[in-house]
Scaffold this active site. Structure first.
Site, PDB file in Angstrom:
ATOM      1  N   SER A 196      25.934  29.797  42.003  1.00 39.00           N
ATOM      2  CA  SER A 196      24.674  29.675  42.718  1.00 39.00           C
ATOM      3  C   SER A 196      24.723  28.501  43.683  1.00 39.00           C
ATOM      4  CB  SER A 196      23.524  29.464  41.730  1.00 39.00           C
ATOM      5  OG  SER A 196      22.326  29.134  42.396  1.00 39.00           O
ATOM      6  N   TYR A 218      20.768  23.333  35.141  1.00 38.93           N
ATOM      7  CA  TYR A 218      21.173  24.595  35.763  1.00 38.93           C
ATOM      8  C   TYR A 218      22.244  24.354  36.827  1.00 38.93           C
ATOM      9  CZ  TYR A 218      20.784  29.073  38.233  1.00 38.93           C
ATOM     10  OH  TYR A 218      21.046  30.288  38.828  1.00 38.93           O
TER      11      TYR A 218
END
Length: 320
Positions: free
Chosen positions: A159, A185
């Protein structure tokens, strides 16, 4: 070998565009999280091209309608397998039971920005455990199956959130520093890129290519843990308690799956390995990483950090 897509592909190209003219008959594919979101689109697209697809999911029973839909749409058999990325014993059992070669592994499943610190039974922070360690254990356990294919591809969904944080090797699991959902994350997504790079180097003589990617902003079940403030952080908002307003420039699942499918299936990328892609092309190095930017952070491609992450990963997996 070029690492750029054909000129007729753009950031808005879809998985259907990418797969056109490609025949995957005789190839076996495994997609984690393949029952929803871009994982579902990836799995369906590979099956449409002739691949024999296995969906590795946490709840096979609830995924049965999805498998049936793909089979009906493609005429290809679709298999379901239980896989919980936080259950390392289950991952071991899964990889031990796998028979025959594996040509395509798409490590797509993940969790994002869990609002509270959650730990696995090993004491690991759960985003790092799910997004990185679980997939690392799966990939390592399937090494012989991938090697047997002679030209296997591993696709790791990372990501742009990796631009939020590198890997804090002194406190990966937030035992001393305050827990931050987005830092956790981002760290897990950086780990994916680093691990991909190191495995690509270690497995280059085995006929296995490994690449990571940013799929783009896509509204899927990945956002299920976000509160209003976190939705605002990524540019989305809840309009009526049930409907999310998607930010301008975000992608559809078909567009979001395109880079995964390109790396999994296109002959143009058969010999490209250890790289990070976005919008169907090699991502440039972003020397000033920050939220909302494109490119790959220097700390996510540093070969020394990649080696250290590999060593730390194996150490954690052995200690369980």
């Amino acid at each position: 070998m070029s690492v750029h897509p054909p000129a007729n592909f753009t950031a808005r190209s879809t998985a259907r565009d990418v797969i056109e003219g490609i025949d995957l008959t005789g190839r076996r594919a495994l997609v984690t999280g393949g029952a929803s979101g871009i994982g579902l689109v990836t799995a369906r697209t590979l099956a449409q091209a002739g691949a024999e697809v296995t969906l590795a999911v946490r709840n096979p029973q609830s995924a049965r309608p999805v498998a049936a839909e793909i089979e009906a749409a493609t005429g290809r058999p679709v298999h379901l397998a239980h896989l919980d990325l936080t259950d390392l014993a289950g991952i071991d059992a899964f990889t031990a039971a796998w028979e025959g070669p594996l040509h395509i592994l798409v490590n797509n499943a993940g969790v994002m920005a869990l609002p509270d610190l959650v730990r696995t039974e090993q004491g690991w922070e759960s985003q790092f455990a799910t997004n990185h360690l679980g997939h690392a254990a799966l990939t390592l356990g399937l090494h012989e199956a991938l090697k047997a294919a002679t030209d296997a591809r591993v696709v790791q969904v990372s990501s742009s959130a990796h631009l939020l944080a590198g890997v804090d090797f002194e406190d990966i699991h937030f035992t001393r520093r305050p827990y931050d959902p987005w830092i956790a994350y981002g760290q897990s997504k950086t780990a994916i890129i680093l691990f991909t790079q190191e495995l690509a180097e270690r497995w280059k003589e085995d006929g296995i290519t490994l690449n990571s990617l940013h799929p783009g902003g896509i509204m899927t079940n990945l956002q299920r843990h976000l509160n209003d403030a976190q939705l605002a952080f990524v540019g989305a908002k809840d309009t009526d308690g049930t409907t999310l307003e998607v930010p301008p420039g975000w992608k559809t699942p078909q567009q979001g799956a395109a880079t995964s499918v390109l790396l999994a299936a296109s002959p143009l990328f058969a010999h490209v390995s250890g790289r990070y892609f976005e919008d169907l092309a090699l991502a440039p190095v972003q020397h000033e990483p920050a939220p909302g930017k494109s490119g790959v952070a220097p700390y996510a491609t540093d070969p020394h950090l990649a080696q250290r992450l590999y060593t730390e990963t194996l150490g954690m997996l052995r200690q369980r």
